[in-house]
Design a protein around this motif. Structure first.
Motif, PDB file in Angstrom:
ATOM      1  N   SER A 160       0.814  -1.214   0.000  1.00 45.30           N
ATOM      2  CA  SER A 160       0.000   0.000   0.000  1.00 45.30           C
ATOM      3  C   SER A 160       0.848   1.265   0.000  1.00 45.30           C
ATOM      4  O   SER A 160       0.369   2.337  -0.346  1.00 45.30           O
ATOM      5  CB  SER A 160      -0.931   0.009   1.217  1.00 45.30           C
ATOM      6  OG  SER A 160      -0.181  -0.043   2.420  1.00 45.30           O
ATOM      7  N   SER A 161       2.139   1.139   0.391  1.00 48.22           N
ATOM      8  CA  SER A 161       2.996   2.323   0.433  1.00 48.22           C
ATOM      9  C   SER A 161       3.356   2.816  -0.959  1.00 48.22           C
ATOM     10  O   SER A 161       3.771   3.950  -1.132  1.00 48.22           O
ATOM     11  CB  SER A 161       4.280   2.014   1.215  1.00 48.22           C
ATOM     12  OG  SER A 161       5.041   1.015   0.534  1.00 48.22           O
ATOM     13  N   VAL A 162       3.210   1.972  -1.972  1.00 48.44           N
ATOM     14  CA  VAL A 162       3.603   2.347  -3.330  1.00 48.44           C
ATOM     15  C   VAL A 162       2.519   2.036  -4.360  1.00 48.44           C
ATOM     16  O   VAL A 162       2.133   2.895  -5.151  1.00 48.44           O
ATOM     17  CB  VAL A 162       4.909   1.625  -3.740  1.00 48.44           C
ATOM     18  CG1 VAL A 162       5.270   1.961  -5.184  1.00 48.44           C
ATOM     19  CG2 VAL A 162       6.047   2.010  -2.820  1.00 48.44           C
ATOM     20  N   LEU A 163       1.993   0.826  -4.331  1.00 49.06           N
ATOM     21  CA  LEU A 163       1.163   0.339  -5.429  1.00 49.06           C
ATOM     22  C   LEU A 163      -0.320   0.570  -5.170  1.00 49.06           C
ATOM     23  O   LEU A 163      -1.040  -0.322  -4.705  1.00 49.06           O
ATOM     24  CB  LEU A 163       1.420  -1.157  -5.661  1.00 49.06           C
ATOM     25  CG  LEU A 163       2.870  -1.577  -5.939  1.00 49.06           C
ATOM     26  CD1 LEU A 163       2.947  -3.063  -6.226  1.00 49.06           C
ATOM     27  CD2 LEU A 163       3.448  -0.788  -7.095  1.00 49.06           C
ATOM     28  N   ASP A 164      -0.802   1.785  -5.489  1.00 49.49           N
ATOM     29  CA  ASP A 164      -2.247   2.010  -5.422  1.00 49.49           C
ATOM     30  C   ASP A 164      -2.876   1.433  -6.692  1.00 49.49           C
ATOM     31  O   ASP A 164      -2.202   0.927  -7.585  1.00 49.49           O
ATOM     32  CB  ASP A 164      -2.562   3.495  -5.241  1.00 49.49           C
ATOM     33  CG  ASP A 164      -2.017   4.358  -6.375  1.00 49.49           C
ATOM     34  OD1 ASP A 164      -1.756   3.833  -7.474  1.00 49.49           O
ATOM     35  OD2 ASP A 164      -1.845   5.577  -6.167  1.00 49.49           O
ATOM     36  N   TRP A 165      -4.207   1.512  -6.803  1.00 48.44           N
ATOM     37  CA  TRP A 165      -4.895   0.851  -7.913  1.00 48.44           C
ATOM     38  C   TRP A 165      -4.558   1.471  -9.261  1.00 48.44           C
ATOM     39  O   TRP A 165      -4.378   0.757 -10.257  1.00 48.44           O
ATOM     40  CB  TRP A 165      -6.401   0.865  -7.685  1.00 48.44           C
ATOM     41  CG  TRP A 165      -6.828  -0.117  -6.640  1.00 48.44           C
ATOM     42  CD1 TRP A 165      -7.406   0.143  -5.434  1.00 48.44           C
ATOM     43  CD2 TRP A 165      -6.667  -1.539  -6.687  1.00 48.44           C
ATOM     44  NE1 TRP A 165      -7.627  -1.019  -4.730  1.00 48.44           N
ATOM     45  CE2 TRP A 165      -7.182  -2.069  -5.485  1.00 48.44           C
ATOM     46  CE3 TRP A 165      -6.144  -2.428  -7.629  1.00 48.44           C
ATOM     47  CZ2 TRP A 165      -7.183  -3.435  -5.197  1.00 48.44           C
ATOM     48  CZ3 TRP A 165      -6.135  -3.784  -7.353  1.00 48.44           C
ATOM     49  CH2 TRP A 165      -6.652  -4.275  -6.144  1.00 48.44           C
ATOM     50  N   SER A 166      -4.443   2.781  -9.336  1.00 53.98           N
ATOM     51  CA  SER A 166      -4.118   3.404 -10.628  1.00 53.98           C
ATOM     52  C   SER A 166      -2.724   3.007 -11.081  1.00 53.98           C
ATOM     53  O   SER A 166      -2.490   2.771 -12.277  1.00 53.98           O
ATOM     54  CB  SER A 166      -4.245   4.926 -10.530  1.00 53.98           C
ATOM     55  OG  SER A 166      -3.332   5.452  -9.579  1.00 53.98           O
ATOM     56  N   LEU A 282     -15.831  -8.982  -5.917  1.00 55.96           N
ATOM     57  CA  LEU A 282     -14.590  -8.218  -5.837  1.00 55.96           C
ATOM     58  C   LEU A 282     -14.136  -7.983  -4.405  1.00 55.96           C
ATOM     59  O   LEU A 282     -12.933  -7.903  -4.141  1.00 55.96           O
ATOM     60  CB  LEU A 282     -14.753  -6.881  -6.571  1.00 55.96           C
ATOM     61  CG  LEU A 282     -14.974  -6.960  -8.087  1.00 55.96           C
ATOM     62  CD1 LEU A 282     -15.077  -5.564  -8.680  1.00 55.96           C
ATOM     63  CD2 LEU A 282     -13.862  -7.740  -8.767  1.00 55.96           C
ATOM     64  N   SER A 283     -15.057  -7.839  -3.478  1.00 56.17           N
ATOM     65  CA  SER A 283     -14.677  -7.588  -2.084  1.00 56.17           C
ATOM     66  C   SER A 283     -13.829  -8.725  -1.532  1.00 56.17           C
ATOM     67  O   SER A 283     -12.957  -8.503  -0.684  1.00 56.17           O
ATOM     68  CB  SER A 283     -15.933  -7.407  -1.223  1.00 56.17           C
ATOM     69  OG  SER A 283     -16.653  -6.271  -1.630  1.00 56.17           O
ATOM     70  N   GLU A 284     -14.070  -9.947  -2.003  1.00 51.60           N
ATOM     71  CA  GLU A 284     -13.291 -11.100  -1.552  1.00 51.60           C
ATOM     72  C   GLU A 284     -12.014 -11.268  -2.371  1.00 51.60           C
ATOM     73  O   GLU A 284     -11.054 -11.891  -1.910  1.00 51.60           O
ATOM     74  CB  GLU A 284     -14.137 -12.367  -1.659  1.00 51.60           C
ATOM     75  CG  GLU A 284     -15.385 -12.353  -0.799  1.00 51.60           C
ATOM     76  CD  GLU A 284     -16.265 -13.556  -1.063  1.00 51.60           C
ATOM     77  OE1 GLU A 284     -15.764 -14.697  -0.940  1.00 51.60           O
ATOM     78  OE2 GLU A 284     -17.450 -13.361  -1.416  1.00 51.60           O
ATOM     79  N   LEU A 285     -12.029 -10.731  -3.592  1.00 50.62           N
ATOM     80  CA  LEU A 285     -10.900 -10.931  -4.510  1.00 50.62           C
ATOM     81  C   LEU A 285      -9.761  -9.946  -4.286  1.00 50.62           C
ATOM     82  O   LEU A 285      -8.583 -10.325  -4.288  1.00 50.62           O
ATOM     83  CB  LEU A 285     -11.396 -10.803  -5.952  1.00 50.62           C
ATOM     84  CG  LEU A 285     -10.338 -10.912  -7.053  1.00 50.62           C
ATOM     85  CD1 LEU A 285      -9.936 -12.368  -7.262  1.00 50.62           C
ATOM     86  CD2 LEU A 285     -10.857 -10.310  -8.369  1.00 50.62           C
ATOM     87  N   ASP A 295     -15.285   3.509  -7.407  1.00 54.16           N
ATOM     88  CA  ASP A 295     -15.723   3.065  -8.731  1.00 54.16           C
ATOM     89  C   ASP A 295     -14.872   1.859  -9.127  1.00 54.16           C
ATOM     90  O   ASP A 295     -13.679   1.996  -9.404  1.00 54.16           O
ATOM     91  CB  ASP A 295     -15.566   4.189  -9.756  1.00 54.16           C
ATOM     92  CG  ASP A 295     -16.133   3.829 -11.122  1.00 54.16           C
ATOM     93  OD1 ASP A 295     -16.461   2.643 -11.335  1.00 54.16           O
ATOM     94  OD2 ASP A 295     -16.240   4.731 -11.976  1.00 54.16           O
ATOM     95  N   THR A 296     -15.472   0.697  -9.130  1.00 49.91           N
ATOM     96  CA  THR A 296     -14.704  -0.535  -9.375  1.00 49.91           C
ATOM     97  C   THR A 296     -14.797  -1.027 -10.819  1.00 49.91           C
ATOM     98  O   THR A 296     -14.373  -2.138 -11.118  1.00 49.91           O
ATOM     99  CB  THR A 296     -15.204  -1.652  -8.441  1.00 49.91           C
ATOM    100  OG1 THR A 296     -16.602  -1.887  -8.692  1.00 49.91           O
ATOM    101  CG2 THR A 296     -14.988  -1.284  -6.984  1.00 49.91           C
ATOM    102  N   ARG A 301     -12.897  -4.750 -15.071  1.00 44.52           N
ATOM    103  CA  ARG A 301     -12.409  -5.030 -16.429  1.00 44.52           C
ATOM    104  C   ARG A 301     -11.041  -5.693 -16.386  1.00 44.52           C
ATOM    105  O   ARG A 301     -10.756  -6.615 -17.170  1.00 44.52           O
ATOM    106  CB  ARG A 301     -12.357  -3.736 -17.244  1.00 44.52           C
ATOM    107  CG  ARG A 301     -13.749  -3.243 -17.651  1.00 44.52           C
ATOM    108  CD  ARG A 301     -13.691  -1.839 -18.226  1.00 44.52           C
ATOM    109  NE  ARG A 301     -12.899  -1.766 -19.445  1.00 44.52           N
ATOM    110  CZ  ARG A 301     -12.577  -0.620 -20.045  1.00 44.52           C
ATOM    111  NH1 ARG A 301     -12.985   0.528 -19.524  1.00 44.52           N
ATOM    112  NH2 ARG A 301     -11.862  -0.617 -21.156  1.00 44.52           N
ATOM    113  N   LEU A 302     -10.183  -5.229 -15.475  1.00 40.38           N
ATOM    114  CA  LEU A 302      -8.869  -5.846 -15.317  1.00 40.38           C
ATOM    115  C   LEU A 302      -9.016  -7.308 -14.900  1.00 40.38           C
ATOM    116  O   LEU A 302      -8.294  -8.181 -15.391  1.00 40.38           O
ATOM    117  CB  LEU A 302      -8.055  -5.071 -14.267  1.00 40.38           C
ATOM    118  CG  LEU A 302      -6.568  -5.413 -14.159  1.00 40.38           C
ATOM    119  CD1 LEU A 302      -5.840  -5.024 -15.434  1.00 40.38           C
ATOM    120  CD2 LEU A 302      -5.939  -4.710 -12.965  1.00 40.38           C
TER     121      LEU A 302
END
Length: 336
Positions: A160-166, A282-285, A295-296, A301-302
């Motif tokens: 979480s310190s580097v790899l956010d979703w975007s 998605l909440s479990e994935l 907005d998921t 799509r990924l």
């Protein structure tokens, strides 16, 4: 008044004159010299890998000093090195002696020269090689950053310190472009053979750079480090034959690692994740270490792309061109 014979005579002369003019124009068109292109307009020639003397490699690595080791895998041990010729920092991959002695590195120099022609912003380029009795060395650009595997699974500060979703979407798109270039942009096409998170490195701009492509023939019979990253068909002939479709499967596994934050676990990740993607749970994935976006749709799509890469048979699996096209559009939407 002119006779009919004179009229016919002048008519023939006119036809002959017209024919001469037309013939001259045709000769002028086909025989004119092609303009000489300037050096600036000519495409830059690709330069194949340089052969380094073993003495240079020994000096660059301080005699393969263990303090210079920056990585190790099923193919080689990697050293941070400084070439004495130009003081350039490089990564030196020393292929394990057992592979060299088993003749697995047959055709080493010609393979390296071909692979070194691959030039793309999302690849780690091969700069050179070195050969000596019992030694096979690959010299690559040292990109400076750690691997995706490190940031996802070993970073003590947490992903979480580097790899956010975007950023994860941007990494996926960049790696897809690199792999697509190997599959479609090179002649002959290059199969990576061992695409996984540890082979996706980052430069100082945190751009994904694919490494270790095309080297699978040197370790074709070694399952260690491959199980869970290639499809079942990979082992069907007992030899472990790499192809574009098995690369796509490996790319799908990396997408699942980006989505879940979990390791491949020798195929367990695929079997666990596919039902969740199918039902869009998605909440479990998704990786619980980072906040799920409000907005998921992009993440969904990924996930669908990942599912298509690992769930389908080779005949119905998407190509890397198709995958890269989807992820490029997703990157533009999310990261612009």
């Amino acid at each position: 008044m002119k006779s009919s014979q004179e009229i016919a005579y002048y008519f023939i002369l006119s036809l002959l004159a017209a024919s001469v003019v037309i013939l001259g124009l045709v000769l002028l068109f086909f025989c004119r010299r092609k303009p000489v292109e300037s050096e600036e307009s000519l495409p830059a020639a690709r330069i194949s890998a340089q052969a380094y003397p073993s003495t240079d490699i020994d000096a660059a690595t301080d005699g393969f000093n263990h303090r210079r080791v920056i990585g190790s895998g099923r193919l080689s041990t990697v050293y941070a090195a400084v070439l004495p010729s130009d003081q350039k920092l490089v990564a030196v991959k020393r292929i394990h002696p057992s592979l060299v002695l088993s003749n697995a590195c047959f055709g080493f120099s010609s393979i390296l020269k071909t692979l070194s022609l691959a030039q793309h912003p999302n690849l780690v380029p091969i700069l050179g090689f070195s050969q000596a009795p019992g030694e096979r060395i690959i010299v690559m650009e040292c990109v400076g950053g750690m691997s995706l595997d490190y940031y996802l699974h070993e970073n003590p500060d947490g992903a979480s310190s580097v790899l956010d979703w975007s950023l994860r979407i941007r990494i996926a798109a960049g790696a897809a472009r690199g792999l697509e270039y190997l599959h479609e942009g090179m002649t002959p096409n290059i199969v990576h053979g061992c695409f996984k998170a540890s082979n996706v490195l980052f430069d100082d701009m945190f751009r994904a750079r694919v490494s270790d492509y095309g080297l699978s023939s040197f370790v074709a019979n070694k399952k260690r480090g491959l199980v869970g990253h290639v499809d079942d068909e990979f082992w069907s002939d007992g030899r472990g034959e790499a192809c574009k479709e098995s690369d796509v499967y490996g790319f799908g596994v990396v997408l699942l690692e980006l989505l879940t934050g979990r390791r491949a676990e020798e195929g367990l990740l695929v079997r666990w994740a596919l039902p969740l993607i199918r039902e869009m749970r998605l909440s479990e994935l998704l990786d619980l270490r980072i906040v799920k976006p409000s907005d998921t749709r992009a993440i969904a799509r990924l996930a669908k792309v990942a599912s298509a890469c690992v769930n389908n048979s080779r005949k119905s699996r998407p190509t890397m061109f198709q995958v890269a096209t989807i992820l490029n559009n997703l990157e533009i939407e999310v990261c612009a």
